[in-house]
Scaffold this active site. Sequence first.
Site, PDB file in Angstrom:
ATOM      1  N   GLY A  95       0.835  -1.188   0.000  1.00  0.00           N
ATOM      2  CA  GLY A  95       0.000   0.000   0.000  1.00  0.00           C
ATOM      3  C   GLY A  95       0.866   1.232   0.000  1.00  0.00           C
ATOM      4  CD  GLN A 100       3.487   5.841   2.569  1.00  0.00           C
ATOM      5  OE1 GLN A 100       2.467   5.266   2.187  1.00  0.00           O
ATOM      6  NE2 GLN A 100       4.525   5.195   3.095  1.00  0.00           N
ATOM      7  CB  CYS A 153       5.923   2.578   7.452  1.00  0.00           C
ATOM      8  SG  CYS A 153       5.281   3.967   6.505  1.00  0.00           S
ATOM      9  CG  LEU A 154       6.924   1.009   1.481  1.00  0.00           C
ATOM     10  CD1 LEU A 154       6.136   1.179   0.183  1.00  0.00           C
ATOM     11  CD2 LEU A 154       8.088   0.058   1.270  1.00  0.00           C
ATOM     12  CG  HIS A 195      -0.095   1.149   7.482  1.00  0.00           C
ATOM     13  ND1 HIS A 195       0.864   0.706   8.357  1.00  0.00           N
ATOM     14  CD2 HIS A 195       0.555   1.989   6.635  1.00  0.00           C
ATOM     15  CE1 HIS A 195       2.038   1.261   8.056  1.00  0.00           C
ATOM     16  NE2 HIS A 195       1.864   2.045   7.012  1.00  0.00           N
ATOM     17  CD  GLU A 196      -0.692   2.254   2.814  1.00  0.00           C
ATOM     18  OE1 GLU A 196      -0.443   3.448   2.525  1.00  0.00           O
ATOM     19  OE2 GLU A 196       0.182   1.446   3.159  1.00  0.00           O
ATOM     20  CG  HIS A 199       0.453   6.799   5.513  1.00  0.00           C
ATOM     21  ND1 HIS A 199       1.538   7.409   6.093  1.00  0.00           N
ATOM     22  CD2 HIS A 199       0.809   5.501   5.321  1.00  0.00           C
ATOM     23  CE1 HIS A 199       2.510   6.516   6.250  1.00  0.00           C
ATOM     24  NE2 HIS A 199       2.092   5.357   5.802  1.00  0.00           N
TER      25      HIS A 199
END
Length: 241
Positions: A95, A100, A153-154, A195-196, A199
């Site tokens: 995701g 991001q 997390c990226l 999670h997404e 953000h």
Amino acid sequence: MRLTRRTLLAGTAAVPLAGATVMPAVASSGGGVSVKDRINELVDRYHDGVAPIVALGQMVLRRQAVRFDGQVDDSVLLAFTELLRRTNKVAPGVGLAAPQVGVPVQIAVMEDPAPVPAEIAEARQRYPLEYFAAINPEYRPVGSKRRGFFEGCLSMPGWAGVVNRPLSVQATYLDVAGQVRRRAFDGWQARIVQHEFDHLRGVVYVDKVEPRSLSTIEAYLANWSQPVPTKAARELGFRLD
């Protein structure tokens, strides 16, 4: 069973190992740069490639994203969501939210082929999630059941931690065609969605993490990669729902 050394497929993102490069943003999301200009910049610059991923500590990850209200036309919107999708795949993750890549707008993409052993899939209720883009999304918990698992997390490579989240959620969002979608998500898919979507409200998983569970990827892979983090909770001393 351990996951691969290449990535930690935990939480909503496949987290690169410590030392992996997270590219800086090509331009500040502040300083008067509009959502429209930022999206157009990324689509033009990375039309066949992937966008840089913004690292934790940048303001764009800590601000409430604005609602998408037609800042760009349909063709650019589609190109932007496809850019997010490519970037997510290459990272690799499951995701990616617009903040991001430096764009404070409420758009996120999710896709999880769930390439994990059957033992892990069953324990974590992790099953394939087909690609979709969500615009101006919202979610609410369904029921009272909660589960805790390691996430990464990226935008924060090299680390993982346990987050206790609702097991099931109901989500509402617009798709890229502007149609309202209402969907129920359970298990790992619900974790990805939470999670997404978080953000887009300036919330990252470390805001909800069990602090004593935070581990480097190396420590996770060496000690805590069991299908369910019961051992980690016992030995590190954190709460596990």
